[in-house]
Write a protein that holds these residues in place. Structure first.
Motif, PDB file in Angstrom:
ATOM      1  N   ALA A   1       0.821  -1.215   0.000  1.00 20.23           N
ATOM      2  CA  ALA A   1       0.000   0.000   0.000  1.00 20.23           C
ATOM      3  C   ALA A   1       0.854   1.263   0.000  1.00 20.23           C
ATOM      4  O   ALA A   1       0.577   2.213  -0.728  1.00 20.23           O
ATOM      5  N   LEU A   2       1.887   1.284   0.816  1.00 22.48           N
ATOM      6  CA  LEU A   2       2.726   2.476   0.897  1.00 22.48           C
ATOM      7  C   LEU A   2       3.508   2.709  -0.390  1.00 22.48           C
ATOM      8  O   LEU A   2       3.809   3.852  -0.744  1.00 22.48           O
ATOM      9  N   ALA A   3       3.826   1.640  -1.103  1.00 24.03           N
ATOM     10  CA  ALA A   3       4.668   1.755  -2.301  1.00 24.03           C
ATOM     11  C   ALA A   3       3.881   1.855  -3.594  1.00 24.03           C
ATOM     12  O   ALA A   3       4.467   2.152  -4.644  1.00 24.03           O
ATOM     13  N   HIS A   4       2.572   1.659  -3.563  1.00 22.68           N
ATOM     14  CA  HIS A   4       1.851   1.441  -4.826  1.00 22.68           C
ATOM     15  C   HIS A   4       1.884   2.644  -5.765  1.00 22.68           C
ATOM     16  O   HIS A   4       1.761   2.490  -6.977  1.00 22.68           O
ATOM     17  N   ASP A   5       2.078   3.861  -5.238  1.00 22.48           N
ATOM     18  CA  ASP A   5       2.042   5.055  -6.089  1.00 22.48           C
ATOM     19  C   ASP A   5       3.383   5.787  -6.171  1.00 22.48           C
ATOM     20  O   ASP A   5       3.412   6.947  -6.614  1.00 22.48           O
ATOM     21  N   VAL A   6       4.477   5.165  -5.786  1.00 27.72           N
ATOM     22  CA  VAL A   6       5.755   5.893  -5.763  1.00 27.72           C
ATOM     23  C   VAL A   6       6.230   6.307  -7.161  1.00 27.72           C
ATOM     24  O   VAL A   6       7.095   7.173  -7.294  1.00 27.72           O
ATOM     25  N   GLY A   7       5.666   5.719  -8.185  1.00 33.89           N
ATOM     26  CA  GLY A   7       6.030   6.101  -9.551  1.00 33.89           C
ATOM     27  C   GLY A   7       5.079   7.088 -10.182  1.00 33.89           C
ATOM     28  O   GLY A   7       5.183   7.380 -11.372  1.00 33.89           O
ATOM     29  N   HIS A   8       4.128   7.612  -9.380  1.00 36.43           N
ATOM     30  CA  HIS A   8       3.156   8.538  -9.950  1.00 36.43           C
ATOM     31  C   HIS A   8       3.820   9.843 -10.366  1.00 36.43           C
ATOM     32  O   HIS A   8       4.764  10.308  -9.748  1.00 36.43           O
ATOM     33  N   THR A   9       3.293  10.412 -11.429  1.00 41.59           N
ATOM     34  CA  THR A   9       3.816  11.639 -12.010  1.00 41.59           C
ATOM     35  C   THR A   9       3.395  12.859 -11.192  1.00 41.59           C
ATOM     36  O   THR A   9       2.486  12.773 -10.363  1.00 41.59           O
ATOM     37  N   PRO A  10       4.013  14.017 -11.442  1.00 41.14           N
ATOM     38  CA  PRO A  10       3.437  15.257 -10.928  1.00 41.14           C
ATOM     39  C   PRO A  10       2.074  15.511 -11.582  1.00 41.14           C
ATOM     40  O   PRO A  10       1.797  14.994 -12.672  1.00 41.14           O
ATOM     41  N   PHE A  11       1.223  16.252 -10.890  1.00 42.64           N
ATOM     42  CA  PHE A  11      -0.102  16.640 -11.385  1.00 42.64           C
ATOM     43  C   PHE A  11      -1.040  15.452 -11.532  1.00 42.64           C
ATOM     44  O   PHE A  11      -1.971  15.478 -12.352  1.00 42.64           O
ATOM     45  N   GLY A  12      -0.834  14.407 -10.753  1.00 40.34           N
ATOM     46  CA  GLY A  12      -1.766  13.289 -10.736  1.00 40.34           C
ATOM     47  C   GLY A  12      -1.897  12.604 -12.082  1.00 40.34           C
ATOM     48  O   GLY A  12      -0.936  12.447 -12.836  1.00 40.34           O
ATOM     49  N   HIS A  13      -3.141  12.226 -12.410  1.00 42.17           N
ATOM     50  CA  HIS A  13      -3.355  11.483 -13.661  1.00 42.17           C
ATOM     51  C   HIS A  13      -3.188  12.378 -14.886  1.00 42.17           C
ATOM     52  O   HIS A  13      -2.971  11.867 -15.990  1.00 42.17           O
ATOM     53  N   SER A  14      -3.250  13.702 -14.701  1.00 45.00           N
ATOM     54  CA  SER A  14      -2.993  14.585 -15.839  1.00 45.00           C
ATOM     55  C   SER A  14      -1.564  14.402 -16.334  1.00 45.00           C
ATOM     56  O   SER A  14      -1.304  14.368 -17.538  1.00 45.00           O
TER      57      SER A  14
END
Length: 341
Positions: A102-115
């Motif tokens: 859970a803590l690691a699942h979004d560590v590769g997310h971009t700036p500005f969310g899904h945009s």
């Protein structure tokens, strides 16, 4: 017997037969075991201490440049961990594995969310934040050495979204917990922002899940625990599943694809496009540690790794530095390079 070995023995005694056991955890690169922590506990700690996790506190969840009380990626990840651990405990599954995923699942997310994610998809034709999260923990953290997480955690990170189901029930819990968290908390933020009212909820949603975000979470978590107890799968009752799906359709229509947020989404995508074009044409302007990766990964992938890792404010800072004229005698053209991620 070490502390770790006692914990591993306790897992065998009290956890569900369907739970992942720490003593069976597998890593790509073998390591000497810790005297005090299980393999999944070590994974959780590595994620918490990573640079990519720390950056989540300055990455958008839904609202770009929100106020102090709106969710960012880090608060979302913490909320996913809390919801998922509650479910794991109720089902007597492995809480440490659940929390690490859970803590690691979004560590590769971009700036500005899904945009930001959609902008990189436009550029590359293929970019998914779950795949980038796996790339971060495998190759980009620790100056390219990666975190060497267990295969169970990496599988949960990769498959927290998409068509493929995780190989562990703990991973399936995070997959469900992520959806519960973002729907309920983005709804809560929508109420706070004045974009939604409780009365806007479809009748089928409010009748089954209620109106209050906390109540909604409780209903869905309780349903998963009740429906999945002593079973080899994580599931919901048909009524709650249908209400959740209707809730998701409502949130996409009213928030995620809202025209009220479209202007900011377009500006965010524009920033990502311009940064990619600039660094592709000027790779010498990348931070030194990224320039050293070009031979291994190629220029385009290296630029994407850099941009995907930026926080919202740093991406805006870069854009301003590179494309907006400044007065003579400003803060200096080299300073931004030294503040790289």
């Amino acid at each position: 017997m070490t502390v770790r070995e006692r914990i591993e023995e306790l897992e065998l005694k009290i956890l569900s037969p369907y739970a992942a056991k720490s003593r069976n955890a597998d890593r790509e690169r073998e390591e000497l075991p810790c005297e005090f922590r299980t393999a999944f506990q070590r994974d959780r700690d590595r994620v918490i201490h990573s640079k990519s996790f720390r950056r989540l506190k300055h990455k958008t969840q839904v609202y770009i440049s929100p106020g102090d009380h709106y969710r960012m990626r880090m608060t979302h990840s913490l909320e996913v961990a809390q919801i998922s651990r509650t479910i794991a405990r109720g089902l007597m599954l492995n809480e440490d594995l659940t929390e690490a995923i859970a803590l690691a699942h979004d560590v590769g997310h971009t700036p500005f969310g899904h945009s930001g994610e959609y902008a990189l998809q436009d550029i590359l034709g293929q970019f998914r934040h779950n795949e980038q999260s796996l790339r971060v923990v495998e190759y980009l953290e620790k100056e390219g050495r990666g975190l060497n997480l267990t295969l169970e955690v990496k599988d949960g990170i990769l498959n927290h979204t998409g068509d493929q189901e995780p190989i562990t029930l703990e991973g399936c819990i995070v997959r469900a917990g992520d959806r519960i968290a973002y729907l309920c908390h983005d709804y809560d933020d929508g109420l706070r922002a004045g974009m939604l009212k409780c009365a806007d909820l479809p009748t089928g949603v409010s009748k089954v899940l209620g109106h209050n975000p906390s109540e909604m979470i409780t209903v869905m978590v309780a349903d998963i625990i009740t429906q999945s107890a002593d079973k080899s799968e994580v599931r919901m009752s048909p009524a709650v599943r249908q209400a959740m799906d209707e809730f998701r359709q409502f949130m996409f229509a009213k928030i995620y694809h809202s025209q009220d947020l479209e202007h900011d989404r377009k500006k965010a995508k524009y920033v990502i496009h311009k940064l990619y074009e600039y660094f592709l044409a000027n790779p010498e302007e990348l931070p030194t540690d990224y320039r050293e990766r070009e031979d291994r990964w190629g220029l385009s992938t290296t630029v994407v790794d850099y941009i995907a890792g930026l926080t919202d404010q740093y991406a805006i800072h870069l854009f301003h530095h590179l494309f907006i004229p400044s007065t003579w005698g400003g803060s200096g053209s080299e300073r931004w390079k030294k503040e790289c991620i």
